[in-house]
Design a protein around this motif. Structure first.
Motif, PDB file in Angstrom:
ATOM      1  N   TRP A 129       0.850  -1.192   0.000  1.00  0.00           N
ATOM      2  CA  TRP A 129       0.000   0.000   0.000  1.00  0.00           C
ATOM      3  C   TRP A 129       0.882   1.237   0.000  1.00  0.00           C
ATOM      4  O   TRP A 129       2.081   1.152   0.279  1.00  0.00           O
ATOM      5  N   ARG A 130       0.268   2.364  -0.323  1.00  0.00           N
ATOM      6  CA  ARG A 130       1.065   3.580  -0.495  1.00  0.00           C
ATOM      7  C   ARG A 130       0.400   4.760   0.196  1.00  0.00           C
ATOM      8  O   ARG A 130      -0.824   4.843   0.291  1.00  0.00           O
ATOM      9  N   LEU A 131       1.265   5.674   0.604  1.00  0.00           N
ATOM     10  CA  LEU A 131       0.825   6.967   1.116  1.00  0.00           C
ATOM     11  C   LEU A 131       1.485   8.042   0.264  1.00  0.00           C
ATOM     12  O   LEU A 131       2.703   8.044   0.090  1.00  0.00           O
ATOM     13  N   HIS A 132       0.678   8.956  -0.260  1.00  0.00           N
ATOM     14  CA  HIS A 132       1.195  10.040  -1.091  1.00  0.00           C
ATOM     15  C   HIS A 132       0.920  11.366  -0.394  1.00  0.00           C
ATOM     16  O   HIS A 132      -0.239  11.681  -0.089  1.00  0.00           O
ATOM     17  N   MET A 133       1.963  12.117  -0.104  1.00  0.00           N
ATOM     18  CA  MET A 133       1.800  13.500   0.328  1.00  0.00           C
ATOM     19  C   MET A 133       1.959  14.376  -0.912  1.00  0.00           C
ATOM     20  O   MET A 133       3.044  14.462  -1.497  1.00  0.00           O
TER      21      MET A 133
ATOM     22  N   VAL B  77      -3.072  11.116   0.011  1.00  0.00           N
ATOM     23  CA  VAL B  77      -3.846  10.030  -0.579  1.00  0.00           C
ATOM     24  C   VAL B  77      -3.278   8.703  -0.093  1.00  0.00           C
ATOM     25  O   VAL B  77      -2.066   8.470  -0.195  1.00  0.00           O
ATOM     26  N   ILE B  78      -4.158   7.853   0.450  1.00  0.00           N
ATOM     27  CA  ILE B  78      -3.787   6.490   0.837  1.00  0.00           C
ATOM     28  C   ILE B  78      -4.298   5.563  -0.260  1.00  0.00           C
ATOM     29  O   ILE B  78      -5.484   5.600  -0.616  1.00  0.00           O
TER      30      ILE B  78
ATOM     31  N   LEU C 284      -6.446  -2.558   5.896  1.00  0.00           N
ATOM     32  CA  LEU C 284      -5.728  -1.609   6.745  1.00  0.00           C
ATOM     33  C   LEU C 284      -6.625  -1.188   7.905  1.00  0.00           C
ATOM     34  O   LEU C 284      -7.840  -1.035   7.752  1.00  0.00           O
ATOM     35  N   ARG C 285      -6.013  -0.968   9.038  1.00  0.00           N
ATOM     36  CA  ARG C 285      -6.752  -0.568  10.240  1.00  0.00           C
ATOM     37  C   ARG C 285      -6.718   0.956  10.372  1.00  0.00           C
ATOM     38  O   ARG C 285      -5.642   1.550  10.450  1.00  0.00           O
ATOM     39  N   PHE C 286      -7.888   1.572  10.361  1.00  0.00           N
ATOM     40  CA  PHE C 286      -8.013   3.022  10.515  1.00  0.00           C
ATOM     41  C   PHE C 286      -8.486   3.316  11.931  1.00  0.00           C
ATOM     42  O   PHE C 286      -9.604   2.958  12.301  1.00  0.00           O
ATOM     43  N   GLU C 287      -7.609   3.968  12.712  1.00  0.00           N
ATOM     44  CA  GLU C 287      -7.954   4.327  14.090  1.00  0.00           C
ATOM     45  C   GLU C 287      -8.158   5.844  14.169  1.00  0.00           C
ATOM     46  O   GLU C 287      -7.197   6.610  14.084  1.00  0.00           O
TER      47      GLU C 287
ATOM     48  N   PHE D 180       4.674   0.893   1.320  1.00  0.00           N
ATOM     49  CA  PHE D 180       4.816  -0.036   2.431  1.00  0.00           C
ATOM     50  C   PHE D 180       4.597  -1.456   1.911  1.00  0.00           C
ATOM     51  O   PHE D 180       3.573  -1.751   1.294  1.00  0.00           O
ATOM     52  N   ASN D 181       5.544  -2.346   2.186  1.00  0.00           N
ATOM     53  CA  ASN D 181       5.382  -3.755   1.819  1.00  0.00           C
ATOM     54  C   ASN D 181       6.152  -4.619   2.803  1.00  0.00           C
ATOM     55  O   ASN D 181       6.734  -4.116   3.783  1.00  0.00           O
ATOM     56  N   ALA D 182       6.157  -5.913   2.531  1.00  0.00           N
ATOM     57  CA  ALA D 182       6.772  -6.844   3.470  1.00  0.00           C
ATOM     58  C   ALA D 182       8.265  -6.611   3.621  1.00  0.00           C
ATOM     59  O   ALA D 182       8.850  -6.922   4.674  1.00  0.00           O
ATOM     60  N   SER D 183       8.906  -6.048   2.594  1.00  0.00           N
ATOM     61  CA  SER D 183      10.355  -5.845   2.652  1.00  0.00           C
ATOM     62  C   SER D 183      10.750  -4.538   3.315  1.00  0.00           C
ATOM     63  O   SER D 183      11.928  -4.272   3.509  1.00  0.00           O
ATOM     64  N   GLY D 184       9.778  -3.695   3.657  1.00  0.00           N
ATOM     65  CA  GLY D 184      10.102  -2.443   4.338  1.00  0.00           C
ATOM     66  C   GLY D 184       9.385  -1.254   3.729  1.00  0.00           C
ATOM     67  O   GLY D 184       8.272  -1.376   3.214  1.00  0.00           O
ATOM     68  N   LEU D 185      10.052  -0.125   3.779  1.00  0.00           N
ATOM     69  CA  LEU D 185       9.468   1.138   3.350  1.00  0.00           C
ATOM     70  C   LEU D 185      10.347   1.767   2.266  1.00  0.00           C
ATOM     71  O   LEU D 185      11.553   1.929   2.446  1.00  0.00           O
ATOM     72  N   GLU D 186       9.725   2.119   1.137  1.00  0.00           N
ATOM     73  CA  GLU D 186      10.428   2.788   0.037  1.00  0.00           C
ATOM     74  C   GLU D 186       9.883   4.203  -0.102  1.00  0.00           C
ATOM     75  O   GLU D 186       8.671   4.414  -0.108  1.00  0.00           O
ATOM     76  N   ILE D 187      10.779   5.193  -0.207  1.00  0.00           N
ATOM     77  CA  ILE D 187      10.384   6.597  -0.281  1.00  0.00           C
ATOM     78  C   ILE D 187      10.863   7.180  -1.606  1.00  0.00           C
ATOM     79  O   ILE D 187      12.039   7.052  -1.964  1.00  0.00           O
TER      80      ILE D 187
END
Length: 758
Positions: free
Chosen positions: A507-511, A521-522, A609-612, A729-736
Motif C-alpha cells: 500500500w502507499r501513502l502520497h503527500m 492520498v492512501i 488496513l486498520r483506521f484508528e 509499504f510492503n513486506a520488505s520495508g518502506l520505500e520513499i
C-alpha cells in the motif's frame, strides 16, 4: 553539415531528459574539447557538444539576475507583453525586463500579479517595484508542470507589484486594431475564437469553451502555430504564383522568388498580429527556413529542410525543447513526410490520380497525424480525446480551406474599411458562420462518451509502443518482418498482467505538493482514501489542479472516503471539487455545513488496513479539533495529525493511546505551536512529513521544530522542497520516492531560487 545538425538537434531534444545541465565552470574545458572534435571533423560529436554548451550557457545567463540581498524587493523597468488574466481589480501579466547594460543577454520575462484600477495594456513601460518569487512550483504526478512551462517561455520569476509608475506607452497598431475589433465583434457568437485566431488573444475563451476544445482534440486549431503560418504562407504562395503566371509569365524562377517573398511577408504579418509570442516565433523561423532552403537549394530533400528548420529553432531558442508545441509541430510534419514516403512506395495508390484516390490519400495522412499526435498528446498532457481522430479529419480541412483564409481576408477588409471610417464586417460575419459550424460540432462532441480519456500514467509508454507495433504490422504487411512488430505489444500485456496480479500486501501513502496546504492520498488495490484537499482561492483550487489529476494519473477511479481534518481553507478548500469528481464518496468531517460522518474515536477496516480515529473526543472549533487518524497494516503505520497544537497533543498523551508510528505528519505544517518534545517522543517516527510550501512566508517547518524531529529521524521531507512524496509499504520495508529527485529527476524540476540557478 547534415551530420552536424543531426548531432545538435538530437542532443538538444534529449535535454528534456537530462538530470542536470553543465555547470558554468565546465564551459571553458568543454570549449577546448569542442575545438578538438572540430579539428578531427567529428561532426555529430561536435554538434552534440555545441548543443550541451549552448543550452547550459543560455539557461545560466537567462536565470541570472542581479539583486540587492539587503531587501526583499527589486526595482525593474519592464514592458507589458501580454495580459494573462484580468479579474476585477487583479491583473496577471507577462512583462519583459529592460536591461540597457546587457545587450547580448537573452530576453528575460516575469509573470506579475498586480492589483490596480489602471487600464494596463501591452506596450506600456513601467518602473515596477516587485516582491519577487522564483518559478519553483508544485509538482505532482499528472499535474501541470508550471516550472517547465515558465522556462519554455523564458520567464525567470514571478512578482507581486508593490508600486508601478508609467514611464512610456509605445503605440502599437496591433493593440489598437485588437481593441477596436473586440468592440465590433461583441454581437458575434464566436468572437472569442476569432480573437484567438487573429491576435492569439485567448482571454475571452471561457472554461467551457476550453473544455470543448480539449475534449474534441481541436485546441491546437486556435493556438497560432506552424499550422496557421503554413496555411497562410501556402495560400499566398499558390495564389501569387497563379496570378503572376497569368499577368507576367516567366520561364525562369523570378515568379517563384517573388511568391516566396510574398509568402514570408504574409506569414510575418500574421506573426505580428499574434504578438510575436515565442511559439509563433518558432513557427515563423521554421517556415522561413523551409521556404528559404527551397530558394537556395531547390533540390534538397524534405527531410533536409525539416532538419535545418529544427536546427535553427533550437539554436535561436535552446529551451524550445521544453515546449509541447515544438514536439507536436515537428512530429506532425515528420508524420506527413513518412506518410507521403509510404504512399510513394505504394505505386498503385499514388499513381491513381482520380479524386476518390486523392481523398483516400488525404484521409490516410490526416488519420496518421491524428493517431500519432493523440498518442504523444497523451504523454505530454496526460489524456487524449478518442474523438479527435475523426473530428480533425473534418475540421482541419475546414480551417485550412475556409476558416483561417476567410477570417484573415475579412480582417483585412475590415482594416481597409477603417480608412473610410466604415465598419466592413461582411467577411468576419462569414467567418463567424464557418466557426458556428465548428462550435456546434465541438459542443456536441463534448457531450459524447469517451470525449476525454485519462489513462493511468504507467500505461502510457507501453500504449505508445503498442501503437507503433500496430502501425509497423500494417505498414509491413507485404513483408515477413511484420510479425516482429507484435513484440511491441508485449509491454502492454505485461503491464495488464502485473496489474491483475498486483501485490495485495502493498500500500502507499502520497503527500501531494499543494503549496501551503495539505492533501494526502492512501492507496491500496487501486482504491483510495483522501486526507484533506488543499486550498481554494476564488476559481483556483489545488484539488482541481493537483489532486484530481494525480488520481487520474494513478488510475485511482474509486475514492472510498474523504477525511477532512478541520475546516481551514488550506485543508478543506477543495472538498466541493472532489465531491464532484467522486459524488458517491463517504465524507468524514466535523462540520454542520456538510453532510458527513463525525470524526469521533473509532476503528474501521479498509482494504485490510486498520483506521484508528483517535481525536477529537468531541468537536472542537479550532486547530486542536483536527481529525487525528492512525493507519496501520499491523507492522508499519502512519499518524496523520492535521493542524493539532500542543493542547491536543497533551490530551492525546493523557488518553494513553498507542501513538508509536513509522511515519508521522508534522502537525500544523511544522509550526512551533505544535510538535512538542513529549508528543514526538511518544510517536518515535522513523520518517517525518511536513506539508509546507516552498519558501512560504511563515517559515514552516520551523528550524527549532526540525531540530526536535532530528533527535529521532533524519528522514524529514517537506512537500514544497520534494514535490510529491510517495511512501510504499510492503513486506520488505518502506520505500520513499520524491518527485524532484526520483519520480521525475530532470534539471527543470529542481528547486529554483530567484536569480539563482544551480
Amino acid at each position: 553539415m547534415n551530420r552536424f545538425m543531426f548531432g545538435f538537434c538530437a542532443t538538444s531534444l534529449s535535454a528534456i531528459f537530462w538530470p542536470s545541465l553543465l555547470p558554468f565552470a565546465y564551459v571553458a574545458p568543454g570549449v577546448v574539447l569542442l575545438l578538438i572534435a572540430l579539428m578531427r571533423k567529428a561532426w555529430v560529436l561536435s554538434g552534440a557538444m555545441i548543443s550541451i554548451l549552448w543550452i547550459s550557457s543560455f539557461t545560466h545567463l537567462l536565470l541570472n539576475y542581479q539583486t540587492n540581498s539587503t531587501t526583499n524587493t527589486i526595482n525593474v523597468r519592464a514592458e507589458i507583453i501580454a495580459l494573462v488574466n484580468q479579474e476585477n481589480e487583479w491583473i496577471s501579466a507577462d512583462i519583459r525586463l529592460i536591461n540597457q547594460n546587457l545587450m547580448l543577454k537573452p530576453n528575460q520575462f516575469m509573470r506579475i500579479y498586480w492589483r490596480t484600477t489602471n487600464p494596463a495594456q501591452p506596450g506600456q513601460v513601467y518602473d515596477f517595484k516587485l516582491k519577487p518569487k522564483s518559478i519553483t512550483n508544485v509538482l505532482n504526478q499528472g499535474g501541470f508542470n508550471q516550472q517547465k512551462h515558465f522556462l519554455s517561455r523564458h520567464i525567470i520569476g514571478r512578482g507581486n507589484v508593490k508600486q508601478a509608475v508609467l514611464v512610456s506607452e509605445h503605440f502599437s497598431l496591433r493593440n489598437m486594431l485588437r481593441e477596436k475589433l473586440k468592440m465590433q465583434l461583441t454581437k458575434l457568437n464566436n468572437s472569442d475564437l476569432m480573437l484567438a485566431l487573429l491576435f492569439g488573444d485567448k482571454t475571452q475563451l471561457s472554461s467551457d469553451r476550453w473544455q470543448q476544445l480539449r475534449h474534441s482534440g481541436t485546441g491546437h486549431l486556435i493556438s497560432i502555430s506552424g499550422l496557421h503560418l503554413s496555411i497562410v504562407g501556402g495560400w499566398t504562395l499558390i495564389i501569387s504564383l497563379y496570378l503572376l503566371s497569368q499577368l507576367a509569365p516567366s520561364f525562369g524562377l523570378r515568379n517563384y522568388y517573388i511568391s516566396v517573398a510574398l509568402s514570408v511577408i504574409t506569414a510575418l504579418t500574421y506573426a505580428y498580429l499574434a504578438g510575436f509570442s515565442i511559439p509563433t516565433q518558432r513557427a515563423l523561423i521554421m517556415l522561413t527556413a523551409v521556404l528559404g532552403l527551397s530558394v537556395f537549394q531547390r533540390y534538397s530533400s524534405s527531410w533536409e529542410r525539416l532538419l535545418l528548420a529544427l536546427f535553427l529553432v533550437l539554436f535561436i531558442d535552446p529551451l524550445a525543447m521544453l515546449s509541447s508545441g515544438l514536439w507536436l509541430s515537428f512530429l506532425a510534419i515528420s508524420v506527413i513526410l513518412l506518410s507521403v514516403d509510404y504512399l510513394l512506395k505504394s505505386h498503385d495508390n499514388w499513381s491513381d490520380t482520380s479524386m476518390n484516390s486523392k481523398i483516400k490519400q488525404l484521409i490516410f495522412v490526416q488519420f496518421s497525424i491524428s493517431v500519432v499526435l493523440g498518442v504523444v498528446g497523451c504523454l505530454l498532457f496526460g489524456g487524449a480525446s478518442l474523438h479527435s481522430i475523426w473530428v480533425n479529419l473534418i475540421v482541419v480541412p475546414l480551417f485550412s480551406v475556409l476558416v483561417i483564409p476567410i477570417t484573415l481576408v475579412g480582417f483585412f477588409i475590415w482594416c481597409f474599411g477603417l480608412t473610410f471610417s466604415s465598419q466592413w464586417l461582411v467577411g468576419l460575419h462569414l467567418a463567424d458562420w464557418c466557426l458556428s459550424v465548428f462550435s456546434m460540432l465541438i459542443i456536441w462532441v463534448d457531450k459524447l462518451p469517451w470525449s476525454w480519456v485519462i489513462p493511468a500514467e504507467h500505461l502510457v509508454p507501453p500504449f505508445i509502443l503498442m501503437v507503433m507495433g500496430l502501425f509497423g504490422f500494417w505498414g509491413l504487411r507485404f513483408s515477413r518482418k511484420r510479425w516482429f512488430c507484435l513484440l511491441f505489444m508485449a509491454p502492454m500485456c505485461l503491464q495488464l498482467l502485473a496489474r491483475h496480479y498486483d501485490t495485495k500486501d502493498e500500500w502507499r501513502l502520497h503527500m501531494l505538493d499543494v503549496g501551503q496546504g495539505l492533501a494526502m492520498v492512501i492507496e491500496r488495490n487501486n482504491r483510495a482514501v483522501i486526507y484533506d484537499t488543499g486550498a481554494r482561492y476564488g476559481d483556483f483550487s489545488y484539488a482541481q489542479r493537483s489532486v484530481v489529476p494525480f488520481l487520474q494519473a494513478r488510475g485511482l477511479s474509486q475514492v472510498d472516503t474523504i477525511v477532512i481534518s478541520h475546516g481551514d481553507n488550506d485543508h478543506s478548500g477543495g472538498l466541493e471539487v472532489l465531491k464532484q469528481h467522486a459524488p458517491n464518496t463517504e465524507i468524514v468531517f466535523d462540520s454542520d455545513k456538510v453532510k458527513a460522518r463525525s470524526c469521533n474515536p473509532r476503528t474501521e477496516i479498509w482494504q485490510g488496513l486498520r483506521f484508528e480515529f483517535m481525536w477529537p473526543i468531541t468537536p472542537i472549533d479550532s486547530n486542536d479539533g483536527s481529525c487525528v487518524l492512525k493507519v496501520t497494516d499491523g507492522d508499519q503505520s502512519v499518524l496523520l495529525t492535521g493542524d493539532i497544537e500542543k493542547y491536543a497533543e497533551q490530551e492525546l498523551l493523557k488518553l494513553g493511546l498507542d501513538l508509536n508510528s513509522t511515519v508521522m505528519l508534522a502537525p500544523h505544517h511544522g509550526s512551533k505551536t505544535s510538535s512538542s518534545e513529549a508528543f514526538i517522543a511518544a510517536v518515535k517516527p522513523e520518517v517525518v512529513l511536513a506539508a509546507a510550501g516552498y519558501q512560504n512566508h511563515w517559515g514552516f517547518p520551523k528550524s527549532e521544530v526540525v531540530r526536535r524531529y532530528k533527535l529521532f529521524s533524519d528522514k524529514i521531507y517537506v512537500s514544497g522542497n520534494s514535490g510529491q512524496v510517495t511512501l510504499t509499504f510492503n513486506a520488505s520495508g518502506l520505500e520513499i520516492m520524491q518527485y524532484r529527485t526520483d519520480i521525475a529527476p530532470y534539471w527543470y524540476n529542481q528547486l529554483f531560487k530567484f536569480a539563482e540557478f544551480r
